[in-house]
Design a protein around this motif. Structure first.
Motif, PDB file in Angstrom:
ATOM      1  N   ALA A   1      -2.296   5.863   1.208  1.00 28.36           N
ATOM      2  CA  ALA A   1      -3.519   5.072   1.627  1.00 28.36           C
ATOM      3  C   ALA A   1      -3.080   4.389   3.157  1.00 28.36           C
ATOM      4  N   ILE A   2      -1.960   4.296   3.657  1.00 31.72           N
ATOM      5  CA  ILE A   2      -1.717   3.866   5.122  1.00 31.72           C
ATOM      6  C   ILE A   2      -2.417   5.179   5.652  1.00 31.72           C
TER       7      ILE A   2
ATOM      8  N   GLU B   1      -4.505   7.562   4.977  1.00 31.22           N
ATOM      9  CA  GLU B   1      -6.085   7.573   5.068  1.00 31.22           C
ATOM     10  C   GLU B   1      -6.619   6.473   5.979  1.00 31.22           C
ATOM     11  N   GLU B   2      -6.066   5.180   6.103  1.00 29.25           N
ATOM     12  CA  GLU B   2      -6.701   4.457   7.002  1.00 29.25           C
ATOM     13  C   GLU B   2      -6.493   4.934   8.317  1.00 29.25           C
TER      14      GLU B   2
ATOM     15  N   GLY C   1      -6.513  11.757   6.896  1.00 31.44           N
ATOM     16  CA  GLY C   1      -4.985  11.420   6.700  1.00 31.44           C
ATOM     17  C   GLY C   1      -4.031  12.150   6.064  1.00 31.44           C
TER      18      GLY C   1
ATOM     19  N   GLN D   1      -8.982   7.345   9.116  1.00 29.86           N
ATOM     20  CA  GLN D   1     -10.489   6.481   9.373  1.00 29.86           C
ATOM     21  C   GLN D   1     -10.527   6.101  10.646  1.00 29.86           C
ATOM     22  N   ARG D   2      -9.327   5.442  11.156  1.00 30.08           N
ATOM     23  CA  ARG D   2      -9.584   4.920  12.512  1.00 30.08           C
ATOM     24  C   ARG D   2      -9.643   5.889  13.659  1.00 30.08           C
TER      25      ARG D   2
ATOM     26  N   ARG E   1       0.997  -1.038   0.118  1.00 30.88           N
ATOM     27  CA  ARG E   1       0.025  -0.089   0.183  1.00 30.88           C
ATOM     28  C   ARG E   1       1.000   1.377   0.094  1.00 30.88           C
TER      29      ARG E   1
END
Length: 115
Positions: free
Chosen positions: A8-9, A11-12, A48, A15-16, A4
């Protein structure tokens, strides 16, 4: 290496962070106030896109900083690093060489212990 992208990391993680805020039933404004940042900074973090210091402040506001050790555990020094540091051990004290009112030279002070 991760398949990834860094984006992307990030953004995750955002979200967390958002889910943690929602789980605690805090508004973005409440988190911003508790973290000492703007609401826009919270919005960006949840996307993110936050500076590390803002991210950590938000984690602190959500009482999640204890998870940082699992996220990035303290790293021990490698044996090579330890060996490099061994050669850098302190050899001398850094006290004053000549005291005011003293008639001795600086070379005498280096060789003469002050007991």
């Amino acid at each position: 290496m991760s398949t990834r992208s860094s984006s992307a990391i990030a953004e995750e993680l955002g979200q967390r962070l958002k889910q943690a805020r929602l789980n605690r039933d805090y508004t973005q404004e409440q988190v911003a106030e508790r973290a000492g940042v703007s609401r826009k900074a919270v919005v960006n973090a949840e996307k993110g896109k936050a500076q590390l210091v803002v991210f950590v402040a938000i984690l602190d506001a959500l009482e999640l900083t204890e998870h940082l050790d699992r996220f990035l555990p303290p790293q021990p020094l490698s044996p090579i690093q330890l060996a490099k540091l061994q050669g850098k051990q302190r050899q001398r004290a850094s006290g004053l060489r000549a005291r005011s009112g003293s008639a001795t030279s600086s070379t005498e002070n280096e060789d003469t212990p002050e007991w």
